[in-house]
Design an enzyme around this catalytic site. Structure first.
Site, PDB file in Angstrom:
ATOM      1  N   GLU A  98      40.269  54.695  52.215  1.00  0.00           N
ATOM      2  CA  GLU A  98      39.834  53.840  51.110  1.00  0.00           C
ATOM      3  C   GLU A  98      38.747  54.556  50.324  1.00  0.00           C
ATOM      4  OE1 GLU A  98      38.630  51.300  48.361  1.00  0.00           O
ATOM      5  OE2 GLU A  98      40.477  51.003  49.511  1.00  0.00           O
TER       6      GLU A  98
ATOM      7  N   ARG B  39      39.975  36.652  46.409  1.00  0.00           N
ATOM      8  CA  ARG B  39      40.464  37.931  46.935  1.00  0.00           C
ATOM      9  C   ARG B  39      39.494  38.560  47.941  1.00  0.00           C
ATOM     10  NH1 ARG B  39      44.522  40.712  44.002  1.00  0.00           N
ATOM     11  NH2 ARG B  39      45.325  39.533  42.232  1.00  0.00           N
TER      12      ARG B  39
ATOM     13  N   ARG C 177      37.358  35.532  32.027  1.00  0.00           N
ATOM     14  CA  ARG C 177      37.291  34.848  33.321  1.00  0.00           C
ATOM     15  C   ARG C 177      35.921  34.191  33.459  1.00  0.00           C
ATOM     16  NH1 ARG C 177      41.072  36.860  37.327  1.00  0.00           N
ATOM     17  NH2 ARG C 177      42.359  38.539  36.472  1.00  0.00           N
TER      18      ARG C 177
ATOM     19  N   ASP D  71      51.128  46.951  44.090  1.00  0.00           N
ATOM     20  CA  ASP D  71      50.838  47.270  42.696  1.00  0.00           C
ATOM     21  C   ASP D  71      51.080  48.736  42.375  1.00  0.00           C
ATOM     22  OD1 ASP D  71      50.172  44.685  42.112  1.00  0.00           O
ATOM     23  OD2 ASP D  71      48.002  44.999  42.142  1.00  0.00           O
TER      24      ASP D  71
ATOM     25  N   ALA E 212      50.288  39.447  44.228  1.00  0.00           N
ATOM     26  CA  ALA E 212      49.724  39.661  45.566  1.00  0.00           C
ATOM     27  C   ALA E 212      50.718  39.254  46.648  1.00  0.00           C
ATOM     28  CB  ALA E 212      48.425  38.882  45.717  1.00  0.00           C
TER      29      ALA E 212
END
Length: 458
Positions: free
Chosen positions: A63, A146, A227, A343, A356
């Site tokens: 990651e 998330r 948002r 994705d 998702a």
């Protein structure tokens, strides 16, 4: 349905007991003579890693961030996604159950969204507005944050299988036939297979298709979104209890505003989408700063409900660009022993709320293939990825186009649909059925049968 339940039970029987941090003693003893590298630790990467780890497949997660994390706020899951969670690992499903938020009213537990004319005003003397039509699904509006979802799931794998601060730069094959990953921090690591779960700007996708291929990079859909979050008591005061406490879609020309409760009903999530002919100013940045006044100006022609909602947002907002792979779908999801999922393979706009969930579907199918007893050696892995490509590519790429279409339906832009609410309702129900009625355990069985055919014929 009973056959699906039986298949789910069969898939789940060999998984370790959820609810406890895994250790080397409660993980299944590895039965494979290969190692898998999962690149990316978002929802796609972590669900895949959990599914593989608890099936005894040796894995390491790479990651680029200093810890597991996700960008964005709320994400919803349809029935297919919930099935896929259970196939991956019961703990993935329990994490979702622990933090999910549904519509507040008991009578609306199966409601996905109530749809309204965003240009209309409430009748004089009362708050709220007449609902044009309602879309229902098996589990209604069911969302999680998330980042919180990832926080719950990280306990399902041990910390020592993750490597943080690793941004992939290139991949080479050495003289022993192993894949060598080179990272931007000048370190490297060897593995037998690479699965790219590295999102919409996937480096692994570029390695597979070529950095100059049209599908190597996503494209701007000419939609962006403001948002915001609002305290539920303020939202009720602004638009009334029914519209504030339950998921709503306010439709209008070239824009739509969706709202749904989060944080177990204490907060209202507000997302306002707008279509523009202008280009996004910077491909490298998916967000840019904006002001509440910008949103109010974009929706100035809308009714008082929409305006009241936007006034509840903070003075400083982020605008999110909506990119996808709709213009140039990937020709393949794998190359040799390198593969992409989620994705990275089929990045979609959020208008169906299904991206998702499709990532978790990918994780379920791919984990079942890699864990199959017929797969033991590194030379078996290309057949696994070829099978995955054959079984998953069309469905993922269908969603990209379906999400574009439904977003245009909300904004009265879809050809042959326009502002006809009956047609909009019909289109939503038709596409929701393709998404939500998908049988994940059956898809896993079909994929395994195809894998056996490929390996035995070779």
């Amino acid at each position: 349905m009973s056959n699906s339940i039986e298949r789910l039970s069969s898939i789940s029987r060999h998984l370790s007991t959820p609810g406890h941090p895994p250790t080397s003693t409660n993980m299944m003893k590895p039965r494979k003579n290969f190692e898998v590298a999962v690149v990316g630790g978002g929802i796609a990467g972590l669900t895949l890693a959990i599914a593989l780890y608890h099936r005894g497949v040796p894995i390491t997660i790479y990651e680029q961030a200093p810890q597991f994390g996700e960008i964005g706020a709320g994400v919803s899951f349809s029935p297919n996604a919930v099935q896929a969670m259970k196939v991956c690992h019961e703990g993935v499903y329990r994490a979702y159950e622990k933090i999910r938020t549904s519509n507040t009213w008991p009578s609306k537990q199966k409601v996905w969204f109530d749809y309204l004319n965003g240009l209309a005003n409430p009748p004089e003397g009362r708050k709220g507005q007449d609902i044009a039509f309602t879309i229902k699904t098996k589990n209604g509006q069911s969302g999680v944050h998330r980042a919180r979802y990832l926080d719950e799931m990280v306990h399902l794998v041990p910390k020592d299988i993750a490597r943080f601060g690793k941004r992939l730069k290139a991949v080479e094959q050495n003289s022993n036939g192993r894949l060598v990953m080179e990272f931007e921090d000048e370190t490297s690591a060897e593995t037998d297979a690479i699965i790219g779960c590295d999102g919409i700007k996937s480096t692994v996708r570029q390695i597979i298709v070529g950095r100059d291929h049209p599908s190597a990079r996503p494209v701007y859909t000419h939609k962006y979104a403001y948002r915001g979050l609002a305290p539920m008591d303020k939202a009720i005061e602004a638009i009334g209890e029914e519209l504030a406490q339950n998921s709503c879609m306010h439709m209008g020309p070239d824009g739509h505003v969706l709202t749904f409760p989060v944080d177990h009903g204490r907060t209202l999530n507000i997302v306002a989408f707008r279509t523009t002919p202008e280009e996004w100013p910077d491909f490298n940045k998916l967000t840019r700063p904006a002001k509440r006044e910008d949103a109010l100006r974009d929706f100035a022609e809308y009714g008082t409900n929409v305006i009241s909602l936007l006034k509840l947002t903070k003075p400083d907002l982020d605008v999110w660009a909506i990119f996808d792979l709709g213009e140039h779908p990937v020709p393949t999801m794998y190359k040799g022993r390198i593969c992409i999922t989620g994705d990275a393979a089929h990045a979609t706009s959020p208008h169906h709320g299904a991206g998702a969930g499709f990532c978790i579907e990918d994780s379920a199918v791919l984990a079942e293939l890699l864990a199959d007893e017929i797969v033991r050696e590194p030379q078996d892995l290309e057949a696994v990825f070829a099978t995955f490509d054959a079984e998953r590519k069309d469905r993922g790429q269908w969603l990209v186009q379906a999400s574009r279409h439904i977003g245009d339906c909300y904004e009265w832009r879809a050809k042959g649909v326009g502002r006809d609410f009956d047609k909009i309702e019909s289109e939503i129900n038709r596409q929701n059925a393709i998404i939500g009625d998908f049988d994940v355990p059956e898809a896993c069985e079909k994929a395994r049968a195809e894998l056996h055919r490929r390996l035995k014929s070779s």
